[in-house]
Design an enzyme around this catalytic site. Structure first.
Site, PDB file in Angstrom:
ATOM      1  N   SER A 155       0.841  -1.199   0.000  1.00 37.24           N
ATOM      2  CA  SER A 155       0.000   0.000   0.000  1.00 37.24           C
ATOM      3  C   SER A 155       0.876   1.249   0.000  1.00 37.24           C
ATOM      4  CB  SER A 155      -0.908   0.018   1.232  1.00 37.24           C
ATOM      5  OG  SER A 155      -1.529   1.281   1.307  1.00 37.24           O
ATOM      6  N   HIS A 191      -0.932  -1.171  -4.362  1.00 40.76           N
ATOM      7  CA  HIS A 191      -2.271  -0.819  -3.875  1.00 40.76           C
ATOM      8  C   HIS A 191      -2.335   0.691  -3.648  1.00 40.76           C
ATOM      9  CE1 HIS A 191      -6.078  -1.789  -1.838  1.00 40.76           C
ATOM     10  NE2 HIS A 191      -5.748  -0.895  -0.916  1.00 40.76           N
ATOM     11  N   ASP A 226      -4.620   3.749  -2.277  1.00 44.95           N
ATOM     12  CA  ASP A 226      -5.750   4.080  -1.416  1.00 44.95           C
ATOM     13  C   ASP A 226      -6.218   5.500  -1.677  1.00 44.95           C
ATOM     14  OD1 ASP A 226      -6.229   1.784   0.287  1.00 44.95           O
ATOM     15  OD2 ASP A 226      -4.180   2.111   1.007  1.00 44.95           O
ATOM     16  N   MET A 259      -8.888   8.424  -0.862  1.00 43.09           N
ATOM     17  CA  MET A 259      -9.796   8.836   0.223  1.00 43.09           C
ATOM     18  C   MET A 259     -10.347  10.235  -0.030  1.00 43.09           C
ATOM     19  SD  MET A 259      -7.495   7.638   3.423  1.00 43.09           S
ATOM     20  CE  MET A 259      -6.778   5.992   3.505  1.00 43.09           C
ATOM     21  N   HIS A 278      -8.080   1.366  -4.809  1.00 42.82           N
ATOM     22  CA  HIS A 278      -9.121   1.167  -3.797  1.00 42.82           C
ATOM     23  C   HIS A 278      -9.786   2.516  -3.522  1.00 42.82           C
ATOM     24  CE1 HIS A 278      -9.859   0.165   0.771  1.00 42.82           C
ATOM     25  NE2 HIS A 278     -10.980   0.328   0.113  1.00 42.82           N
ATOM     26  N   MET A 338     -12.067   4.786  -1.650  1.00 49.91           N
ATOM     27  CA  MET A 338     -12.834   4.990  -0.407  1.00 49.91           C
ATOM     28  C   MET A 338     -13.551   6.324  -0.549  1.00 49.91           C
ATOM     29  SD  MET A 338      -9.957   3.598   2.205  1.00 49.91           S
ATOM     30  CE  MET A 338      -8.680   3.629   0.953  1.00 49.91           C
ATOM     31  N   MET A 390     -12.067  -5.621   4.209  1.00 50.24           N
ATOM     32  CA  MET A 390     -11.300  -4.703   5.065  1.00 50.24           C
ATOM     33  C   MET A 390     -11.111  -5.360   6.429  1.00 50.24           C
ATOM     34  SD  MET A 390     -10.505  -2.129   3.238  1.00 50.24           S
ATOM     35  CE  MET A 390      -9.592  -1.377   4.588  1.00 50.24           C
ATOM     36  N   ASP A 446      -7.018  -6.192   3.608  1.00 53.30           N
ATOM     37  CA  ASP A 446      -6.401  -4.858   3.653  1.00 53.30           C
ATOM     38  C   ASP A 446      -6.594  -4.271   5.050  1.00 53.30           C
ATOM     39  OD1 ASP A 446      -5.524  -2.280   3.167  1.00 53.30           O
ATOM     40  OD2 ASP A 446      -7.110  -1.783   1.723  1.00 53.30           O
TER      41      ASP A 446
HETATM   42  C1  DX5 Z   1      -6.789   1.630   5.141  1.00 57.48           C
HETATM   43  C2  DX5 Z   1      -6.200   1.424   3.762  1.00 57.48           C
HETATM   44  C3  DX5 Z   1      -5.094   0.429   3.747  1.00 57.48           C
HETATM   45  C4  DX5 Z   1      -3.886   0.806   4.512  1.00 57.48           C
HETATM   46  C5  DX5 Z   1      -3.185  -0.446   4.921  1.00 57.48           C
HETATM   47  O1  DX5 Z   1      -7.699   2.664   5.055  1.00 57.48           O
HETATM   48  O2  DX5 Z   1      -7.205   0.968   2.884  1.00 57.48           O
HETATM   49  O3  DX5 Z   1      -4.727   0.058   2.431  1.00 57.48           O
HETATM   50  O4  DX5 Z   1      -3.019   1.634   3.795  1.00 57.48           O
HETATM   51  O5  DX5 Z   1      -2.079  -0.097   5.666  1.00 57.48           O
HETATM   52  P1  DX5 Z   1      -1.527  -0.957   6.862  1.00 57.48           P
HETATM   53  O6  DX5 Z   1      -0.971  -2.212   6.258  1.00 57.48           O
HETATM   54  O7  DX5 Z   1      -0.501  -0.066   7.455  1.00 57.48           O
HETATM   55  O8  DX5 Z   1      -2.680  -1.247   7.781  1.00 57.48           O
HETATM   56 ZN    ZN Z   2      -6.767  -0.076   0.731  1.00 57.46          ZN
END
Ligand code: DX5
Ligand code: ZN
Length: 218
Positions: A9, A34, A36, A38, A68, A70, A139, A177
């Site tokens: 990630s 990956h 993320d 947001m 991903h 969010m 998740m 994740d």
């Molecule tokens: C959480 C994200 C994850 C996060 C995982 O909101 O979707 O992808 O970056 O990171 P670690 O492995 O540090 O929990």
């Molecule tokens: Zn993620």
């Protein structure tokens, strides 16, 4: 069963030099990254947007971009992320919008598609979409921040989705994740997971190469 895949990630990478973090993952033979995304609304945090993905592509990254979203309104951003270089786009089941139409649109744009469940969402919430997706993302923390603790009460949910995959003879990947490390990755694998997002325990590990090797030989 699919071969195990590690998807580091980038949220846990070096935000002053994300290209170098992506290149580091490639240098270890890792194939996925990956990303993320947001919106400060569906989750209480902000990260980066399509321009960051485009910039990583321009900098030469050939990684499989596992995106991903969010977002409260993911359907509004599918095209931008597909154009920016996503290979796969995953969307959450929780917000109200047309999930099936959005998954169909992702595929029409040439990307693979995934459906994501928050810890509080039961597995049967996505049963009607299982034949339409390439991946189901479970998740294992409440999304929004890296570095949280893995919730092992998610293991039965993984098993249910794995059983359903066998029963219906489907081939979606099952990805986890949040808070994944080498110990709980083993448990997730035993429950049916084949795809492992790891942020903190990869980028901040003493030996990221060992993490990559261990996951690939699960
Ligand atoms: C959480 C994200 C994850 C996060 C995982 O909101 O979707 O992808 O970056 O990171 P670690 O492995 O540090 O929990
Ligand atoms: Zn993620």
């Amino acid at each position: 069963m699919h071969k195990p895949i590690l998807a580091p990630s980038l949220l846990a990478g070096d935000h002053a030099n994300l290209g170098a973090s992506a290149a580091f993952a490639s240098s270890l033979g890792i194939e996925w990254l990956h990303l993320d995304i947001m919106d400060g609304h569906f989750v209480p945090n902000l990260s980066f947007g399509p321009e960051t993905l485009s910039a990583l592509r321009k900098a030469g990254s050939k990684l499989f971009f596992d995106t991903h979203l969010m977002l409260s309104e993911p359907h509004r951003y599918i095209e931008a992320f597909a154009k920016a270089g996503s290979d796969q786009i995953s969307i959450h089941i929780e917000p109200e919008y047309n999930h099936l139409e959005t998954l169909t649109k992702i595929k029409a744009l040439g990307c693979k598609c995934g459906i994501v469940l928050n810890p509080g969402t039961p597995p049967d919430a996505v049963f009607h979409l299982l034949s339409s997706v390439d991946l189901v993302l479970v998740m294992t923390v409440q999304p929004g921040f890296g570095g949280q603790a893995f919730r092992n009460e998610m293991l039965p949910k993984i098993s249910v989705l794995h059983e359903e995959r066998k029963k219906r003879n489907l081939s979606y990947r099952i990805e986890v994740d949040g808070g994944i490390d080498l110990a709980n990755a083993k448990e997730c694998h035993a429950a049916g997971t084949d795809t492992f997002v790891i942020g903190t325990s990869f980028f901040k590990a003493q030996d990221p190469a060992l993490v990559a090797k261990t996951i690939s030989t699960l």
